[in-house]
Design a protein around this motif. Structure first.
Motif, PDB file in Angstrom:
ATOM      1  N   PHE A 354       0.815  -1.207   0.000  1.00  0.00           N
ATOM      2  CA  PHE A 354       0.000   0.000   0.000  1.00  0.00           C
ATOM      3  C   PHE A 354       0.858   1.270   0.000  1.00  0.00           C
ATOM      4  CE2 PHE A 354      -2.724  -3.304   1.759  1.00  0.00           C
ATOM      5  CZ  PHE A 354      -3.879  -3.116   1.016  1.00  0.00           C
ATOM      6  N   GLY A 355       2.113   1.128  -0.409  1.00  0.00           N
ATOM      7  CA  GLY A 355       2.959   2.297  -0.610  1.00  0.00           C
ATOM      8  C   GLY A 355       3.499   2.919   0.655  1.00  0.00           C
ATOM      9  N   MET A 356       3.569   2.152   1.732  1.00  0.00           N
ATOM     10  CA  MET A 356       4.048   2.691   3.006  1.00  0.00           C
ATOM     11  C   MET A 356       5.273   1.914   3.474  1.00  0.00           C
ATOM     12  SD  MET A 356       3.199   5.238   5.051  1.00  0.00           S
ATOM     13  CE  MET A 356       1.419   5.511   5.180  1.00  0.00           C
ATOM     14  N   ARG A 357       6.277   2.651   3.926  1.00  0.00           N
ATOM     15  CA  ARG A 357       7.506   2.052   4.436  1.00  0.00           C
ATOM     16  C   ARG A 357       7.515   2.186   5.963  1.00  0.00           C
ATOM     17  NH1 ARG A 357      10.493   5.316   2.283  1.00  0.00           N
ATOM     18  NH2 ARG A 357      11.334   6.553   4.012  1.00  0.00           N
ATOM     19  N   ILE A 358       7.748   1.071   6.654  1.00  0.00           N
ATOM     20  CA  ILE A 358       7.790   1.055   8.116  1.00  0.00           C
ATOM     21  C   ILE A 358       9.231   0.864   8.562  1.00  0.00           C
ATOM     22  CG2 ILE A 358       6.858   0.041  10.224  1.00  0.00           C
ATOM     23  CD1 ILE A 358       4.674   1.120   8.426  1.00  0.00           C
ATOM     24  N   GLU A 359       9.712   1.784   9.402  1.00  0.00           N
ATOM     25  CA  GLU A 359      11.082   1.711   9.887  1.00  0.00           C
ATOM     26  C   GLU A 359      11.084   1.615  11.408  1.00  0.00           C
ATOM     27  OE1 GLU A 359      12.622   5.380   8.482  1.00  0.00           O
ATOM     28  OE2 GLU A 359      12.986   4.645   6.426  1.00  0.00           O
ATOM     29  N   ALA A 360      12.057   0.891  11.939  1.00  0.00           N
ATOM     30  CA  ALA A 360      12.235   0.794  13.389  1.00  0.00           C
ATOM     31  C   ALA A 360      13.291   1.798  13.815  1.00  0.00           C
ATOM     32  CB  ALA A 360      12.655  -0.618  13.775  1.00  0.00           C
ATOM     33  N   ALA A 361      12.961   2.586  14.829  1.00  0.00           N
ATOM     34  CA  ALA A 361      13.903   3.582  15.339  1.00  0.00           C
ATOM     35  C   ALA A 361      13.469   3.977  16.741  1.00  0.00           C
ATOM     36  CB  ALA A 361      13.933   4.809  14.422  1.00  0.00           C
ATOM     37  N   PRO A 362      14.403   4.418  17.569  1.00  0.00           N
ATOM     38  CA  PRO A 362      14.010   4.889  18.905  1.00  0.00           C
ATOM     39  C   PRO A 362      13.035   6.061  18.807  1.00  0.00           C
ATOM     40  CG  PRO A 362      16.387   4.586  18.755  1.00  0.00           C
ATOM     41  CD  PRO A 362      15.857   4.463  17.361  1.00  0.00           C
ATOM     42  N   ASP A 363      12.120   6.120  19.740  1.00  0.00           N
ATOM     43  CA  ASP A 363      11.160   7.219  19.788  1.00  0.00           C
ATOM     44  C   ASP A 363      11.922   8.514  20.068  1.00  0.00           C
ATOM     45  OD1 ASP A 363       9.196   9.049  20.331  1.00  0.00           O
ATOM     46  OD2 ASP A 363       8.044   7.755  21.658  1.00  0.00           O
ATOM     47  N   PRO A 364      11.909   9.492  19.142  1.00  0.00           N
ATOM     48  CA  PRO A 364      12.694  10.714  19.350  1.00  0.00           C
ATOM     49  C   PRO A 364      12.124  11.617  20.437  1.00  0.00           C
ATOM     50  CG  PRO A 364      11.363  10.919  17.376  1.00  0.00           C
ATOM     51  CD  PRO A 364      11.197   9.502  17.856  1.00  0.00           C
ATOM     52  N   VAL A 365      10.888  11.390  20.844  1.00  0.00           N
ATOM     53  CA  VAL A 365      10.259  12.258  21.840  1.00  0.00           C
ATOM     54  C   VAL A 365      10.428  11.697  23.248  1.00  0.00           C
ATOM     55  CG1 VAL A 365       8.075  13.267  22.615  1.00  0.00           C
ATOM     56  CG2 VAL A 365       8.609  13.148  20.167  1.00  0.00           C
ATOM     57  N   ALA A 366      10.013  10.442  23.431  1.00  0.00           N
ATOM     58  CA  ALA A 366       9.998   9.867  24.781  1.00  0.00           C
ATOM     59  C   ALA A 366      11.026   8.765  24.982  1.00  0.00           C
ATOM     60  CB  ALA A 366       8.600   9.337  25.093  1.00  0.00           C
ATOM     61  N   GLY A 367      11.788   8.434  23.944  1.00  0.00           N
ATOM     62  CA  GLY A 367      12.738   7.350  24.068  1.00  0.00           C
ATOM     63  C   GLY A 367      12.064   5.997  23.985  1.00  0.00           C
ATOM     64  N   GLY A 368      12.849   4.944  23.948  1.00  0.00           N
ATOM     65  CA  GLY A 368      12.308   3.599  23.839  1.00  0.00           C
ATOM     66  C   GLY A 368      12.071   3.201  22.393  1.00  0.00           C
ATOM     67  N   PRO A 369      11.856   1.909  22.149  1.00  0.00           N
ATOM     68  CA  PRO A 369      11.674   1.438  20.768  1.00  0.00           C
ATOM     69  C   PRO A 369      10.351   1.925  20.184  1.00  0.00           C
ATOM     70  CG  PRO A 369      11.291  -0.349  22.323  1.00  0.00           C
ATOM     71  CD  PRO A 369      11.804   0.814  23.129  1.00  0.00           C
ATOM     72  N   ALA A 370      10.364   2.258  18.903  1.00  0.00           N
ATOM     73  CA  ALA A 370       9.173   2.737  18.227  1.00  0.00           C
ATOM     74  C   ALA A 370       9.312   2.462  16.738  1.00  0.00           C
ATOM     75  CB  ALA A 370       8.968   4.233  18.492  1.00  0.00           C
ATOM     76  N   LEU A 371       8.274   2.817  15.999  1.00  0.00           N
ATOM     77  CA  LEU A 371       8.244   2.639  14.553  1.00  0.00           C
ATOM     78  C   LEU A 371       7.879   3.955  13.901  1.00  0.00           C
ATOM     79  CD1 LEU A 371       6.142  -0.675  14.447  1.00  0.00           C
ATOM     80  CD2 LEU A 371       8.638  -0.485  14.445  1.00  0.00           C
ATOM     81  N   THR A 372       8.333   4.144  12.670  1.00  0.00           N
ATOM     82  CA  THR A 372       7.949   5.308  11.887  1.00  0.00           C
ATOM     83  C   THR A 372       7.481   4.842  10.526  1.00  0.00           C
ATOM     84  OG1 THR A 372       9.592   6.704  12.999  1.00  0.00           O
ATOM     85  CG2 THR A 372       8.708   7.507  10.919  1.00  0.00           C
ATOM     86  N   ALA A 373       6.342   5.374  10.077  1.00  0.00           N
ATOM     87  CA  ALA A 373       5.788   5.046   8.764  1.00  0.00           C
ATOM     88  C   ALA A 373       5.855   6.287   7.874  1.00  0.00           C
ATOM     89  CB  ALA A 373       4.341   4.558   8.900  1.00  0.00           C
ATOM     90  N   ARG A 374       6.372   6.095   6.661  1.00  0.00           N
ATOM     91  CA  ARG A 374       6.446   7.160   5.671  1.00  0.00           C
ATOM     92  C   ARG A 374       6.083   6.609   4.297  1.00  0.00           C
ATOM     93  NH1 ARG A 374      11.251   8.155   8.676  1.00  0.00           N
ATOM     94  NH2 ARG A 374      11.179  10.130   9.829  1.00  0.00           N
ATOM     95  N   PRO A 375       5.591   7.471   3.408  1.00  0.00           N
ATOM     96  CA  PRO A 375       5.334   7.002   2.035  1.00  0.00           C
ATOM     97  C   PRO A 375       6.604   6.447   1.407  1.00  0.00           C
ATOM     98  CG  PRO A 375       4.299   9.137   2.401  1.00  0.00           C
ATOM     99  CD  PRO A 375       5.154   8.874   3.604  1.00  0.00           C
ATOM    100  N   ALA A 376       6.479   5.310   0.743  1.00  0.00           N
ATOM    101  CA  ALA A 376       7.649   4.648   0.143  1.00  0.00           C
ATOM    102  C   ALA A 376       8.160   5.460  -1.049  1.00  0.00           C
ATOM    103  CB  ALA A 376       7.261   3.248  -0.303  1.00  0.00           C
TER     104      ALA A 376
END
Length: 376
Positions: A354-376
């Motif tokens: 569906f044209g979306m890229r999911i990346e794993a990265a630390p949460d830049p606001v609160a810390g800890g593991p998180a994910l970021t979704a952006r258009p591919a």
């Protein structure tokens, strides 16, 4: 979260503060349930305790949200939108024939206002669990708390009216809400000119759905941002129905900047369509399902906070920050890293078509593991 020509939103899936959760809050209702298999709401609390340990009774109103409240506050979203799947009433007249009934005592409403929602979506398959009287009580309670609602009302006009949240420089964020039959909303719950109910569509081709798309074109003003919140689809499964994907595209073509889908008990794919966000299913966020077995492969114990950033100029998607949580002792807490990896794999695989890229990265606001979704 916003600023610099960007607006930040907090969006989530189903918030169900009735039944077992109502029982652990300061003002529990009579625990008797009209369900076939579970006749006492306290049994759902006991079920959670068998897998996670003791759950406090007469807990504070913020208890079910757990760590989520600090995470949401840290993100500082400009607008917060939640889907409330609970009737707020003391009325005992439940709708017969339904398998599950959710209600909470109006005195426990601070458990909802704890998250400070700007819009409460009501177009779903539980808001009328205790009939139209229960719906009236719900609307009264939310209005008394100063909460905007969308998707249900005392007549069709009120049910279909968008909630409007003021934004800087005279702009607005408009939230339209619609409940579809595919999520289990009964047809006779539809609001009419003379009867309260839900803003309802039998399906994407229903005249109500067509009218919604037309209304987006006529209601939106320059500078507005538009969210369409849809209760749709089955409880389980990752593949959206083709007709519903097409409907989401129609709504974007008509002026929606975000399609906010919910009803599934677990997160479903994220989509980028013409630079706009489609959430096919946000998954549950707050409920009393902990310990219920049968669909473990979907990991419905894992929940997501959706922090969406869009451009003010044209509503185009910048990113979606996904903060994974899990429910333990009927309370939300940060998900461990291995569970975040599992969500990354599943959402990455299902969202890629569906044209979306999911990346794993630390949460830049609160810390800890998180994910970021952006258009591919």
């Amino acid at each position: 979260m916003g600023g610099g020509g960007l607006t930040g939103l907090f969006l989530c899936g189903d918030v169900m503060l009735g039944r077992g959760l109502d029982q652990i809050l300061p003002h529990p209702l009579d625990p008797a349930l009209p369900e076939r298999y579970v006749r006492d709401a306290r049994d759902y609390v006991s079920l959670a305790e068998t897998v996670s340990g003791p759950v406090p009774r007469r807990a504070g109103y913020a208890y079910p949200w757990g760590e989520a409240l600090d995470l949401i506050d840290a993100a500082r979203p400009d607008v917060r939108v939640v889907n409330l799947e609970t009737s707020v009433t003391r009325h005992d007249g439940h709708v017969p024939g339904k398998a599950v009934h959710y209600r909470m005592d109006p005195a426990n409403l601070p458990a909802l206002t704890a998250v400070r929602p700007d819009v409460v979506v009501l177009a779903n398959n539980h808001v009328l669990d205790y009939g139209r009287r229960g719906l009236g009580d719900t609307l009264d309670a939310l209005a008394a708390a100063g909460l905007r609602t969308a998707g249900a009302g005392r007549d069709a006009e009120e049910a279909s009216r968008p909630a409007a949240v003021p934004l800087p420089e005279g702009r607005r964020l408009l939230v339209f809400a619609l409940g579809l039959a595919s999520s289990g909303v009964p047809r006779d719950w539809a609001a009419t000119a003379r009867r309260g109910g839900v803003h309802f569509a039998a399906g994407p081709g229903d005249p109500a759905a067509t009218r919604l798309a037309a209304r987006l074109r006529t209601t939106r003003r320059p500078g507005d941002l538009v969210v369409v919140s849809l209760h749709w689809g089955p409880n389980w499964g990752y593949r959206p129905d083709r007709s519903e994907v097409s409907f989401a595209h129609t709504l974007v073509d008509a002026g929606a900047d975000i399609v906010h889908g919910h009803s599934s008990h677990h997160p479903r794919p994220l989509e980028a369509y013409r630079g706009r966000l489609v959430l096919h299913g946000c998954g549950d966020l707050v409920n009393d399902y902990e310990g219920i077995s049968g669909q473990e492969r979907y990991r419905d114990d894992l929940r997501l906070l959706h922090f969406v950033t869009v451009h003010d100029e044209d509503g185009a998607l910048e990113e979606v920050r996904l903060v994974p949580l899990r429910t333990r002792r009927l309370r939300l807490e940060r998900a461990p890293e291995q569970d975040v990896r599992w969500l990354h794999d599943v959402l990455g695989r299902t969202s890629r078509p569906f044209g979306m890229r999911i990346e794993a990265a630390p949460d830049p606001v609160a810390g800890g593991p998180a994910l970021t979704a952006r258009p591919a």
